[in-house]
Structure formats: structure tokens, C-alpha cells
Design an enzyme around this catalytic site. Structure first.
Site, PDB file in Angstrom:
ATOM      1  CE  LYS A 174       2.052   1.932   4.672  1.00 17.44           C
ATOM      2  NZ  LYS A 174       1.448   0.922   3.826  1.00 17.44           N
ATOM      3  CE  LYS A 189      -4.837  -1.286   1.772  1.00 17.05           C
ATOM      4  NZ  LYS A 189      -5.191  -2.495   2.476  1.00 17.05           N
ATOM      5  CB  THR A 192      -0.917   0.027   1.239  1.00 11.22           C
ATOM      6  OG1 THR A 192      -1.624  -1.208   1.308  1.00 11.22           O
ATOM      7  CG2 THR A 192      -1.900   1.181   1.156  1.00 11.22           C
TER       8      THR A 192
HETATM    9  P1  NAP Z   1       5.730  -6.383   7.170  1.00 17.67           P
HETATM   10  O1  NAP Z   1       5.438  -7.580   7.995  1.00 17.67           O
HETATM   11  O2  NAP Z   1       6.530  -5.271   7.761  1.00 17.67           O
HETATM   12  O3  NAP Z   1       6.390  -6.885   5.812  1.00 17.67           O
HETATM   13  C1  NAP Z   1       7.141  -6.086   4.962  1.00 17.67           C
HETATM   14  C2  NAP Z   1       8.389  -6.867   4.594  1.00 17.67           C
HETATM   15  O4  NAP Z   1       9.108  -6.116   3.626  1.00 17.67           O
HETATM   16  C3  NAP Z   1       9.310  -7.094   5.796  1.00 17.67           C
HETATM   17  O5  NAP Z   1       9.667  -8.448   5.866  1.00 17.67           O
HETATM   18  C4  NAP Z   1      10.473  -6.180   5.499  1.00 17.67           C
HETATM   19  O6  NAP Z   1      11.742  -6.643   5.911  1.00 17.67           O
HETATM   20  C5  NAP Z   1      10.463  -6.115   3.999  1.00 17.67           C
HETATM   21  N1  NAP Z   1      11.097  -4.870   3.560  1.00 17.67           N
HETATM   22  C6  NAP Z   1      10.746  -3.601   3.909  1.00 17.67           C
HETATM   23  N2  NAP Z   1      11.583  -2.735   3.329  1.00 17.67           N
HETATM   24  C7  NAP Z   1      12.470  -3.459   2.626  1.00 17.67           C
HETATM   25  C8  NAP Z   1      13.572  -3.111   1.833  1.00 17.67           C
HETATM   26  N3  NAP Z   1      13.924  -1.820   1.662  1.00 17.67           N
HETATM   27  N4  NAP Z   1      14.282  -4.109   1.271  1.00 17.67           N
HETATM   28  C9  NAP Z   1      13.916  -5.401   1.458  1.00 17.67           C
HETATM   29  N5  NAP Z   1      12.886  -5.806   2.197  1.00 17.67           N
HETATM   30  C10 NAP Z   1      12.158  -4.823   2.782  1.00 17.67           C
HETATM   31  O7  NAP Z   1       4.345  -5.711   6.668  1.00 17.67           O
HETATM   32  P2  NAP Z   1       3.012  -6.436   6.134  1.00 17.67           P
HETATM   33  O8  NAP Z   1       2.006  -6.463   7.218  1.00 17.67           O
HETATM   34  O9  NAP Z   1       3.365  -7.675   5.414  1.00 17.67           O
HETATM   35  O10 NAP Z   1       2.524  -5.319   5.108  1.00 17.67           O
HETATM   36  C11 NAP Z   1       3.150  -5.114   3.863  1.00 17.67           C
HETATM   37  C12 NAP Z   1       2.392  -4.028   3.101  1.00 17.67           C
HETATM   38  O11 NAP Z   1       1.038  -4.464   2.891  1.00 17.67           O
HETATM   39  C13 NAP Z   1       2.292  -2.689   3.836  1.00 17.67           C
HETATM   40  O12 NAP Z   1       2.357  -1.633   2.911  1.00 17.67           O
HETATM   41  C14 NAP Z   1       0.921  -2.751   4.485  1.00 17.67           C
HETATM   42  O13 NAP Z   1       0.389  -1.458   4.693  1.00 17.67           O
HETATM   43  C15 NAP Z   1       0.141  -3.548   3.458  1.00 17.67           C
HETATM   44  N6  NAP Z   1      -0.997  -4.339   3.961  1.00 17.67           N
HETATM   45  C16 NAP Z   1      -0.904  -5.024   5.130  1.00 17.67           C
HETATM   46  C17 NAP Z   1      -2.002  -5.769   5.566  1.00 17.67           C
HETATM   47  C18 NAP Z   1      -1.975  -6.532   6.883  1.00 17.67           C
HETATM   48  O14 NAP Z   1      -3.051  -6.915   7.377  1.00 17.67           O
HETATM   49  N7  NAP Z   1      -0.807  -6.820   7.450  1.00 17.67           N
HETATM   50  C19 NAP Z   1      -3.166  -5.827   4.805  1.00 17.67           C
HETATM   51  C20 NAP Z   1      -3.196  -5.165   3.586  1.00 17.67           C
HETATM   52  C21 NAP Z   1      -2.117  -4.415   3.176  1.00 17.67           C
HETATM   53  P3  NAP Z   1      12.123  -6.883   7.459  1.00 17.67           P
HETATM   54  O15 NAP Z   1      11.716  -8.301   7.675  1.00 17.67           O
HETATM   55  O16 NAP Z   1      13.576  -6.657   7.548  1.00 17.67           O
HETATM   56  O17 NAP Z   1      11.323  -5.890   8.259  1.00 17.67           O
END
Ligand code: NAP
Length: 306
Positions: free
Chosen positions: A248, A180, A105
């Protein structure tokens, strides 16, 4: 006839970002038989996928070099910029004809910028954020909102169908992100209502399990009520969807609303309440941690219910 023939066994996929959402989404592609190369900032979070047969690459550029379609599911717009447009980013490893799909997102304007820079290299970039939460990701039941090239979006259906049940094309680059953000505007006020309703019922001395049983069957029911209220009742505030990611999203939506000359007072209120949730130290908890901050405003410690 499509320029692409995307199918398991034939198409090599890349995946960057194996966090709460990405590890399940990538896992479904792997299970469907696609060959997958992955990268994540913290390698340990990719371990399950590596054991299931995915290949590791040491940066996003190397993922792109060996993949025809590259998916990104990272955290914030700055992360998207780094993994796609950075010097070791996806675009640096792309030859013409490849497709980039950002499922994070993120900002609509960044999606437009990425699509334009990709096009200069003969590469197509789609924005395809999702809704449905960690549960939807795990069960392959996400709703996927797509912006960008319509033909590429259609060609990628076999991939999207592994991760989601509702796959909708919304228009030119950035349209998926706008869809979204509309979703997040809807959710923002719902979260305030959910937490206030539970707080009211508690203070009125009711049994919260019974209240949930009643209100889940009526007009107040929602995804949040069904999935998050049970976690609130038992005091489990693990993410789910991180508070800091929700802040965010609401921040991006407020910027877009300002640009469009729109007043969205419900969204602005929810944003302010969530800034307080983060200030109380709950940024890495799930969005239902709003309950803790709202309860604190009325002098109630939700976890001990005093
Ligand atoms: P998350 O658990 O923080 O996953 C993001 C992953 O991306 C982490 O493993 C992180 O690495 C990796 N990452 C971030 N920056 C990076 C970089 N520069 N280089 C390489 N890897 C990188 O978050 P999430 O909950 O999966 O959410 C991901 C996205 O989907 C977000 O934008 C969120 O707003 C959206 N979203 C989330 C949900 C939900 O329910 N969780 C639902 C819909 C949409 P690290 O392991 O080192 O932190």
C-alpha cells in the site's frame, strides 16, 4: 498562549484502531493518565486496553462525541476515509474546536481533503504517521511526522511524547504523509539489499549468525538488519509490519512520484518484488518475508534451507 491545554486528567482522548501499532500507542496515553475512549472493528483486539481502564464506544462517531482529541490508526486509506468521513465517522461526532489526528500511513491528498472538510466544521485535522515499527510502538520510541495546523501540532506534544521520541512538524496538511512516504522509499531498497545479502551469505556456505555479527558492526548496518535479520535467521516471519501495508505505502509513493514526474526505479523494483511476496500467499506476514520469495527465485526453500 495556546487555544488548547492538553494534559492528563484534563483532556479526554479518543482512539480508533487497536491493531499491532495502535494498541501500544493508545496504551501509552492511558498509562500517562489520559482518559481514553476507544473503538476497533474487532472488539477483542481492544480487550487489553479496556481492562486497563479505557472506555468502549460502538462507533467512531461516538468516540468523537465524548473526546476532545481523536486519534486514528487504521490500515488503508479506504479505512481512514470510512472512520473519519463516513456517516458514523469521527467528523460526524465533532463539534468546533476538536482535533483529529490520523496516524495511519495514508495518501497525502486524503489528508488534505480531511483537513479541508474538518475546517468547514471548525475542526482541525492533522496527519501524523509514524516510523519505528512494532518495537518502537511498544517502547514508546516512534518517530512522528506531522502535517497540518502548527499550533495544534505543538499543543499535542504531551500526547505525542507518550508515543515517540522524535516529533517533527513538516508543514501544511499532507506533509506528514509525504515525510512518511520518503521513509518508505528509503526502506524499500534497503529490504531488497538485506534479503539479497543474507541469501548470498547462505549460498556461499557461511554461518549466518557470524555474518550478522560482522556486518552489523560496519557500514551495512541498519534498523532492518538489527531488528529483522535475526527473525529471518530463525524463520519467524510474523508481523511486524504487514507485507500488504508495505505494498500500500509503495503504491501511494509510486502514484505521487508519477504525479511529480519522478523516476524512482529502486522503489518500482521493490514494489514488484513485494507483489510477488503477496502472490505467494505472504500478504499477512512481516515485510522480511521478502526472504521467502527471493530464495524461491533461486530454487531455495528458506524455511527448510534445501
Ligand atoms: P493493523 O494491525 O491491521 O491495525 C489496524 C487496526 O485498525 C486493526 O485493529 C483494524 O481492525 C482497525 N481498523 C481497520 N479499519 C477499520 C475500520 N474501518 N473501522 C474500525 N477499525 C478499523 O495494522 P498496524 O500494523 O497497526 O498498522 C496500522 C497503520 O500504521 C498502517 O497504515 C500501517 O501501514 C502503519 N504502520 C505500521 C507499522 C508497523 O510496523 N506495523 C509501522 C509504521 C506504520 P481489525 O482488528 O478488525 O482488523
Amino acid at each position: 498562549m495556546s487555544r488548547w491545554n492538553i494534559e492528563p486528567g484534563n483532556t479526554r482522548l479518543g482512539w480508533i484502531g487497536t491493531g499491532v501499532m495502535g494498541r501500544w500507542m493508545a496504551g501509552h496515553l492511558l498509562q500517562a493518565g489520559f482518559r481514553l475512549t476507544i473503538y476497533n472493528r474487532t472488539q477483542s483486539k481492544a480487550e487489553t486496553l479496556l481492562q486497563a481502564g479505557a472506555q468502549w464506544a460502538s462507533n467512531p462517531r461516538q468516540v468523537a462525541e465524548v473526546s476532545e482529541v481523536i486519534f486514528t490508526m487504521v490500515g488503508f486509506p479506504a479505512d481512514v476515509r470510512q472512520v473519519i468521513l463516513g456517516s458514523d465517522g469521527v467528523l460526524a461526532g465533532c463539534q468546533p474546536g476538536k482535533i483529529i489526528v490520523d496516524m495511519t500511513t495514508s495518501q497525502p491528498a486524503l489528508a488534505v481533503e480531511i483537513a479541508q472538510r474538518a475546517a468547514q466544521q471548525g475542526v482541525i485535522a492533522l496527519d501524523a504517521p509514524v516510523t519505528g515499527g512494532d518495537v518502537g510502538a511498544r517502547e514508546g520510541r516512534l518517530s512522528i511526522m506531522i502535517g497540518g495546523d502548527a499550533e495544534a501540532s505543538e499543543a499535542l506534544r504531551p500526547c505525542f511524547q507518550c508515543m515517540g521520541k522524535t516529533i517533527v512538524y513538516h508543514g501544511p496538511p499532507g506533509s506528514g504523509q509525504h515525510a512518511k512516504l520518503a521513509n518508505q522509499v528509503l526502506i524499500a531498497s534497503q529490504m531488497v539489499a538485506l534479503c539479497e545479502g543474507l541469501l548470498y551469505a547462505y549460498k556461499a556456505g557461511l554461518d549466518l549468525e557470524r555474518v550478522l555479527q560482522s556486518v552489523s558492526a560496519g557500514a551495512a548496518s541498519s534498523w532492518a538488519l538489527q531488528n529483522l535479520a535475526p527473525r529471518i535467521l530463525v524463520g519467524n516471519f510474523d508481523p511486524g509490519f504487514f507485507v500488504e501495508h508495505f505494498i500500500k505505502d509503495m503504491g501511494i509513493a509510486l502514484e505521487e512520484a508519477r504525479r511529480m514526474g519522478l523516476a524512482l526505479p529502486g522503489l518500482a523494483l521493490a514494489h514488484q518484488l513485494y507483489v510477488s511476496v503477496q502472490a505467494l500467499g505472504h500478504g499477512k506476514k512481516g515485510t522480511h518475508a521478502l526472504q521467502l520469495a527471493l530464495a524461491a527465485m533461486s530454487g531455495i526453500d528458506w524455511q527448510t534451507r534445501r
